[in-house]
Design a protein around this motif. Structure first.
Motif, PDB file in Angstrom:
ATOM      1  N   THR A 234      -8.948  -1.283  -2.765  1.00 26.27           N
ATOM      2  CA  THR A 234      -9.027   0.077  -3.290  1.00 26.27           C
ATOM      3  C   THR A 234     -10.231   0.233  -4.213  1.00 26.27           C
ATOM      4  O   THR A 234     -10.950   1.239  -4.169  1.00 26.27           O
ATOM      5  CB  THR A 234      -7.732   0.418  -4.060  1.00 26.27           C
ATOM      6  OG1 THR A 234      -6.622   0.360  -3.162  1.00 26.27           O
ATOM      7  CG2 THR A 234      -7.812   1.825  -4.664  1.00 26.27           C
TER       8      THR A 234
ATOM      9  N   ALA B 142       0.810  -1.221   0.000  1.00 23.86           N
ATOM     10  CA  ALA B 142       0.000   0.000   0.000  1.00 23.86           C
ATOM     11  C   ALA B 142       0.840   1.265   0.000  1.00 23.86           C
ATOM     12  O   ALA B 142       0.430   2.298  -0.536  1.00 23.86           O
ATOM     13  CB  ALA B 142      -0.937  -0.011   1.211  1.00 23.86           C
TER      14      ALA B 142
ATOM     15  N   HIS C 279      -4.534  -5.275  -2.093  1.00 28.50           N
ATOM     16  CA  HIS C 279      -4.612  -3.814  -1.991  1.00 28.50           C
ATOM     17  C   HIS C 279      -5.390  -3.229  -3.158  1.00 28.50           C
ATOM     18  O   HIS C 279      -6.223  -2.333  -2.980  1.00 28.50           O
ATOM     19  CB  HIS C 279      -3.206  -3.205  -1.935  1.00 28.50           C
ATOM     20  CG  HIS C 279      -3.214  -1.710  -1.992  1.00 28.50           C
ATOM     21  ND1 HIS C 279      -2.839  -1.003  -3.129  1.00 28.50           N
ATOM     22  CD2 HIS C 279      -3.582  -0.772  -1.078  1.00 28.50           C
ATOM     23  CE1 HIS C 279      -2.963   0.289  -2.905  1.00 28.50           C
ATOM     24  NE2 HIS C 279      -3.397   0.460  -1.668  1.00 28.50           N
TER      25      HIS C 279
ATOM     26  N   MET D  86      -6.277   2.490   6.446  1.00 27.06           N
ATOM     27  CA  MET D  86      -6.839   1.464   5.566  1.00 27.06           C
ATOM     28  C   MET D  86      -6.671   0.077   6.191  1.00 27.06           C
ATOM     29  O   MET D  86      -7.582  -0.754   6.165  1.00 27.06           O
ATOM     30  CB  MET D  86      -6.161   1.523   4.198  1.00 27.06           C
ATOM     31  CG  MET D  86      -6.810   0.647   3.150  1.00 27.06           C
ATOM     32  SD  MET D  86      -5.996   0.853   1.536  1.00 27.06           S
ATOM     33  CE  MET D  86      -7.133  -0.083   0.495  1.00 27.06           C
TER      34      MET D  86
ATOM     35  N   PHE E  65     -11.075   4.948   0.107  1.00 25.09           N
ATOM     36  CA  PHE E  65      -9.656   4.860  -0.186  1.00 25.09           C
ATOM     37  C   PHE E  65      -9.384   4.784  -1.696  1.00 25.09           C
ATOM     38  O   PHE E  65      -8.361   4.258  -2.124  1.00 25.09           O
ATOM     39  CB  PHE E  65      -9.046   3.635   0.509  1.00 25.09           C
ATOM     40  CG  PHE E  65      -9.057   3.738   2.007  1.00 25.09           C
ATOM     41  CD1 PHE E  65      -8.149   4.547   2.673  1.00 25.09           C
ATOM     42  CD2 PHE E  65     -10.036   3.073   2.750  1.00 25.09           C
ATOM     43  CE1 PHE E  65      -8.173   4.654   4.049  1.00 25.09           C
ATOM     44  CE2 PHE E  65     -10.057   3.183   4.130  1.00 25.09           C
ATOM     45  CZ  PHE E  65      -9.131   3.976   4.777  1.00 25.09           C
TER      46      PHE E  65
ATOM     47  N   GLU F  99      -2.272   7.067   5.990  1.00 27.15           N
ATOM     48  CA  GLU F  99      -3.394   6.534   5.220  1.00 27.15           C
ATOM     49  C   GLU F  99      -3.346   5.009   5.162  1.00 27.15           C
ATOM     50  O   GLU F  99      -4.375   4.333   5.228  1.00 27.15           O
ATOM     51  CB  GLU F  99      -3.394   7.113   3.800  1.00 27.15           C
ATOM     52  CG  GLU F  99      -4.641   6.758   3.009  1.00 27.15           C
ATOM     53  CD  GLU F  99      -4.639   7.341   1.611  1.00 27.15           C
ATOM     54  OE1 GLU F  99      -5.656   7.195   0.906  1.00 27.15           O
ATOM     55  OE2 GLU F  99      -3.608   7.938   1.214  1.00 27.15           O
ATOM     56  N   VAL F 100      -2.139   4.468   5.051  1.00 27.38           N
ATOM     57  CA  VAL F 100      -1.986   3.008   5.029  1.00 27.38           C
ATOM     58  C   VAL F 100      -2.486   2.412   6.341  1.00 27.38           C
ATOM     59  O   VAL F 100      -3.198   1.395   6.347  1.00 27.38           O
ATOM     60  CB  VAL F 100      -0.513   2.617   4.785  1.00 27.38           C
ATOM     61  CG1 VAL F 100      -0.305   1.128   5.031  1.00 27.38           C
ATOM     62  CG2 VAL F 100      -0.106   2.972   3.361  1.00 27.38           C
TER      63      VAL F 100
ATOM     64  N   LEU G 132      -8.167   5.804  -5.289  1.00 27.81           N
ATOM     65  CA  LEU G 132      -6.984   6.545  -5.718  1.00 27.81           C
ATOM     66  C   LEU G 132      -7.356   7.500  -6.846  1.00 27.81           C
ATOM     67  O   LEU G 132      -8.149   7.148  -7.735  1.00 27.81           O
ATOM     68  CB  LEU G 132      -5.893   5.590  -6.184  1.00 27.81           C
ATOM     69  CG  LEU G 132      -5.302   4.678  -5.106  1.00 27.81           C
ATOM     70  CD1 LEU G 132      -4.400   3.639  -5.735  1.00 27.81           C
ATOM     71  CD2 LEU G 132      -4.517   5.498  -4.075  1.00 27.81           C
TER      72      LEU G 132
ATOM     73  N   TYR H 211       1.496   3.654  -2.900  1.00 31.78           N
ATOM     74  CA  TYR H 211       0.463   4.597  -3.343  1.00 31.78           C
ATOM     75  C   TYR H 211       0.034   5.592  -2.272  1.00 31.78           C
ATOM     76  O   TYR H 211      -0.580   6.600  -2.587  1.00 31.78           O
ATOM     77  CB  TYR H 211      -0.790   3.820  -3.776  1.00 31.78           C
ATOM     78  CG  TYR H 211      -0.588   2.957  -4.990  1.00 31.78           C
ATOM     79  CD1 TYR H 211      -0.799   3.464  -6.276  1.00 31.78           C
ATOM     80  CD2 TYR H 211      -0.159   1.644  -4.880  1.00 31.78           C
ATOM     81  CE1 TYR H 211      -0.613   2.680  -7.399  1.00 31.78           C
ATOM     82  CE2 TYR H 211       0.035   0.849  -5.987  1.00 31.78           C
ATOM     83  CZ  TYR H 211      -0.193   1.366  -7.244  1.00 31.78           C
ATOM     84  OH  TYR H 211       0.003   0.582  -8.354  1.00 31.78           O
ATOM     85  N   ARG H 212       0.329   5.306  -1.017  1.00 35.11           N
ATOM     86  CA  ARG H 212      -0.267   6.080   0.067  1.00 35.11           C
ATOM     87  C   ARG H 212       0.773   6.482   1.116  1.00 35.11           C
ATOM     88  O   ARG H 212       1.839   5.880   1.207  1.00 35.11           O
ATOM     89  CB  ARG H 212      -1.368   5.253   0.757  1.00 35.11           C
ATOM     90  CG  ARG H 212      -2.405   4.686  -0.204  1.00 35.11           C
ATOM     91  CD  ARG H 212      -3.372   3.742   0.501  1.00 35.11           C
ATOM     92  NE  ARG H 212      -4.224   3.055  -0.469  1.00 35.11           N
ATOM     93  CZ  ARG H 212      -5.324   3.571  -0.996  1.00 35.11           C
ATOM     94  NH1 ARG H 212      -5.712   4.791  -0.627  1.00 35.11           N
ATOM     95  NH2 ARG H 212      -6.042   2.902  -1.874  1.00 35.11           N
ATOM     96  N   SER H 213       0.397   7.478   1.923  1.00 35.11           N
ATOM     97  CA  SER H 213       1.229   7.871   3.054  1.00 35.11           C
ATOM     98  C   SER H 213       1.092   6.820   4.145  1.00 35.11           C
ATOM     99  O   SER H 213       0.162   6.004   4.157  1.00 35.11           O
ATOM    100  CB  SER H 213       0.769   9.231   3.589  1.00 35.11           C
ATOM    101  OG  SER H 213      -0.522   9.116   4.162  1.00 35.11           O
TER     102      SER H 213
END
Length: 238
Positions: free
Chosen positions: A229, A173, A225, A185, A235, A181-182, A237, A176-178
């Motif tokens: 998503t 994850a 993931h 999620m 969540f 955020e991970v 993208l 794609y994400r900070s």
């Protein structure tokens, strides 16, 4: 969803696109395990055998079978130790190859999605070391529980299921994400991620096949993931 992700990860093991990663992961894992086996054996020879000789000095010929029994026990102990080291070794190997495997899967299976960004080398090393520490601590707990009948196998699966589910999902994850955020999620979908981690732990428990755990786990969590998503608008993208 979990079964489908596991199926795709299984197919990915022998896919032509990941064949290079397949041989690299297999080779490095085997070399690391051989090195660890030799280290364990050396430590046993240097420290355990002299202690046994001092404990039972001058064993008479008629009691030579005791040495044979001690040899069997020692071999079993080394085998158990090596089996428990597969999880930490998997953590180390995964840290070097997950981004490459993830990139191959994303380009092949999700060509219309935004491409992920490889985790910076320094950050990846720190994260891998942290992951390694957590795996070692978790498996020490699992080792202690091995001596409780009926709990040992369950403990191994639960401990490694949780750890591998959490860490491999975060690896996938974070392309794609900070980190915040991970974690959000992962917290929301913790049951799904834990069940996927149990599949990885079950894979890890299969002799010889478990040498490919990094490749299988990486593929499973990349697919999971992507599926989460697509399923969860919170969540999605951009």
């Amino acid at each position: 969803m979990i079964v489908e992700a596991a199926r795709l990860a299984g197919q990915n093991l022998l896919a032509s696109e990941t064949r290079s990663a397949f041989w690299k992961i297999l080779g490095i894992t085997i070399l690391l395990l051989i090195g660890l086996w030799m280290s364990l054996r050396g430590l046993f020879t240097a420290y355990a055998l002299p202690w046994l000789d001092a404990l039972i000095p001058g064993i008479p010929d008629w009691a030579g079978w005791l040495g044979f029994i001690f040899g069997i026990i020692a071999s079993l102990g080394l085998a158990v130790g090596l089996a428990l080291l597969i999880a930490p070794v998997t953590a180390v190997v995964a840290g070097f190859f997950l981004d490459g495997v993830a990139e191959i899967i994303e380009e092949r299976d999700y060509p219309n999605d935004r491409a992920g960004t490889a985790i910076p080398v320094g950050r990846a090393i720190v994260y891998t070391l942290k992951f390694l520490g957590v795996i070692i601590a978790g498996n020490i707990i699992a080792l202690l529980l091995l001596f409780i009948p009926g709990v040992n196998i369950v403990a191994f699966l639960l401990v490694n299921g949780y750890l591998f589910g959490r860490e491999f999902f975060e690896f996938a994850a974070m392309r794609y994400r900070s980190e915040d955020e991970v974690r959000q999620m992962r917290s929301k979908h913790r049951a799904t991620i834990f069940l996927a981690g149990l599949i990885i732990a079950a894979f890890l428990s299969i002799p010889l096949v478990n040498l490919l755990t990094p490749l299988f786990a990486a593929g499973l969590m990349v697919h999971l993931h992507k599926m989460l998503t697509a399923k969860d608008p919170e969540f999605a993208l951009a």
